[in-house]
Design a protein around this motif. Structure first.
Motif, PDB file in Angstrom:
ATOM      1  N   SER A  41       5.877  -8.568  43.335  1.00 30.97           N
ATOM      2  CA  SER A  41       5.387 -10.000  42.563  1.00 30.97           C
ATOM      3  C   SER A  41       6.353 -11.232  42.020  1.00 30.97           C
ATOM      4  N   ARG A  42       7.478 -10.867  41.624  1.00 29.53           N
ATOM      5  CA  ARG A  42       8.116 -11.798  40.354  1.00 29.53           C
ATOM      6  C   ARG A  42       9.016 -12.241  42.057  1.00 29.53           C
ATOM      7  N   GLN A  48      15.557 -16.415  45.534  1.00 25.75           N
ATOM      8  CA  GLN A  48      15.570 -15.004  45.424  1.00 25.75           C
ATOM      9  C   GLN A  48      15.462 -13.772  46.002  1.00 25.75           C
ATOM     10  N   TRP A  49      15.113 -14.398  47.399  1.00 25.03           N
ATOM     11  CA  TRP A  49      15.332 -13.206  47.921  1.00 25.03           C
ATOM     12  C   TRP A  49      16.768 -12.896  49.120  1.00 25.03           C
ATOM     13  N   LEU A  50      17.783 -14.097  49.104  1.00 23.20           N
ATOM     14  CA  LEU A  50      18.982 -14.232  49.516  1.00 23.20           C
ATOM     15  C   LEU A  50      19.901 -12.965  49.230  1.00 23.20           C
ATOM     16  N   GLU A  51      20.023 -13.029  48.221  1.00 22.41           N
ATOM     17  CA  GLU A  51      20.386 -11.671  47.484  1.00 22.41           C
ATOM     18  C   GLU A  51      20.326 -10.479  48.663  1.00 22.41           C
ATOM     19  N   HIS A  52      19.909 -10.232  48.955  1.00 20.11           N
ATOM     20  CA  HIS A  52      18.677  -8.653  49.879  1.00 20.11           C
ATOM     21  C   HIS A  52      18.667  -8.794  51.049  1.00 20.11           C
ATOM     22  N   LEU A  53      19.489 -10.431  51.464  1.00 20.93           N
ATOM     23  CA  LEU A  53      19.101 -10.240  53.053  1.00 20.93           C
ATOM     24  C   LEU A  53      20.257 -10.028  53.496  1.00 20.93           C
ATOM     25  N   THR A  76      -0.021 -12.869  45.194  1.00 19.82           N
ATOM     26  CA  THR A  76       1.488 -13.102  45.293  1.00 19.82           C
ATOM     27  C   THR A  76       1.174 -12.144  46.299  1.00 19.82           C
ATOM     28  N   LEU A  77       1.138 -10.696  46.407  1.00 17.68           N
ATOM     29  CA  LEU A  77       1.660  -9.449  46.845  1.00 17.68           C
ATOM     30  C   LEU A  77       1.117  -9.677  48.287  1.00 17.68           C
ATOM     31  N   HIS A  78       0.237 -10.095  49.039  1.00 15.75           N
ATOM     32  CA  HIS A  78       0.545 -10.643  50.777  1.00 15.75           C
ATOM     33  C   HIS A  78       0.832 -12.297  50.902  1.00 15.75           C
ATOM     34  N   MET A  79       0.585 -13.049  50.130  1.00 11.77           N
ATOM     35  CA  MET A  79       1.252 -14.439  50.161  1.00 11.77           C
ATOM     36  C   MET A  79       2.336 -15.044  50.089  1.00 11.77           C
ATOM     37  N   LYS A  80       2.216 -15.072  48.672  1.00 12.29           N
ATOM     38  CA  LYS A  80       3.356 -15.892  47.983  1.00 12.29           C
ATOM     39  C   LYS A  80       4.612 -15.686  48.555  1.00 12.29           C
ATOM     40  N   ALA A  81       4.450 -14.248  48.116  1.00 10.89           N
ATOM     41  CA  ALA A  81       5.860 -13.255  47.940  1.00 10.89           C
ATOM     42  C   ALA A  81       6.235 -13.428  49.744  1.00 10.89           C
TER      43      ALA A  81
END
Length: 294
Positions: A41-42, A48-53, A76-81
């Protein structure tokens, strides 16, 4: 291959992790309960995702919820994130993305369906631009130990007198064992094919009433006495479920059942390369001690 599983500590996610490990791959789990933790949700911006990839070869998004809850907005959970995740994958060069959606989201206008469908379309559009190699998997009802719907089915199967909303007699589903679905998702993550939208259902379409009866038979109980609820009481029961965040039966679930949740059963068998779990053997897939007794 190193495969990032978003929602890897959840009902389906745990089985995906196990399937990847058993086939010799390296699952990387991210969820609110993983270490490090990741709150979907954040994470609504690609950066914000690049470090996890980093050092990731493929991604499976298995995050989902049936309805809005405090701190868990479906948009947020299904679309934005997910959209931010998909954009980050394109930026990081992680081309293979497997999105777990749901059968029937293309036919429903519920909040669950529209938010899931929006993410599916976003991912597929990136595929059309050749930025990703995506596959959207839309399964029917998933059955297995730990699933909230499965717990409800098992509870109902243990009742000698079964009060059911009429939609549970008229609507048809195609239950798929969670281990079968997880095996397929793991195979898809480490392959370049198939792509596009893949619908998955178990080997037999059944009404929910008949599926519950099958589970009851597997418990070695006699047939239950079924009482269909009048429409007003069915709606009241769904509204009551709306007030109980843990209850899978709610207005959103009732609306989703307005359309049959079925597809070609051969697809799952072809992807597995074997016969999938039959509805008459579903109880045998549960962990030891996972059965309920009436």
């Amino acid at each position: 291959m190193r495969v990032l599983i978003c929602g890897g500590t959840g009902f389906l996610g745990k089985h995906i992790v196990n399937a990847l490990s058993q086939s010799g791959h390296d699952p990387v789990v991210r969820s609110r309960h993983s270490s490090p933790a990741l709150d979907f949700s954040r994470c609504t911006a690609p950066e914000q995702w690049l470090e996890h990839l980093q050092n990731i070869d493929a991604v499976i998004n298995a995050v989902g919820a049936l309805r809005d809850k405090p701190g868990q907005d479906l948009q947020t959970l299904h679309m934005k994130a997910p959209a931010a995740l998909f954009e980050a994958c394109a930026q990081a060069g992680v081309r293979r993305v497997v999105q777990v959606s749901a059968l029937g989201v293309d036919k429903s206008e519920t909040r669950y369906a529209t938010t899931k469908r929006a993410a599916d379309d976003y991912l597929l559009a990136l595929g059309e631009l050749d930025q990703l190699n995506p596959v959207v998997v839309r399964p029917s009802i998933i059955f297995g130990g730990g699933g909230s719907s499965s717990k409800l089915f098992l509870l109902l199967a243990g009742l000698p007198l079964l009060p059911l909303p009429s939609v549970m007699r008229s609507a048809h589903i195609q239950p798929v064992a969670v281990r079968d679905l997880a095996e397929v998702l793991a195979k898809m993550a480490v392959s370049t094919t198939p792509s596009g939208v893949i619908e998955i259902g178990g080997p037999e379409p059944v009404s929910i009433e008949r599926f519950i009866a099958s589970l009851r038979s597997q418990m070695e109980y006699g047939p239950a006495r079924v009482r269909l609820l009048p429409n007003w009481l069915s709606k009241a029961s769904a509204s009551m479920g709306d007030r109980l965040p843990w209850m899978p039966w709610c207005s959103e679930a009732a609306a989703l059942l307005e359309n049959d949740n079925i597809t070609n059963p051969q697809t799952l068998a072809d992807l597995l390369g074997r016969a999938p779990v039959d509805i008459r053997d579903m109880l045998a897939t549960l962990p030891k001690g996972g059965r309920l007794h009436a």
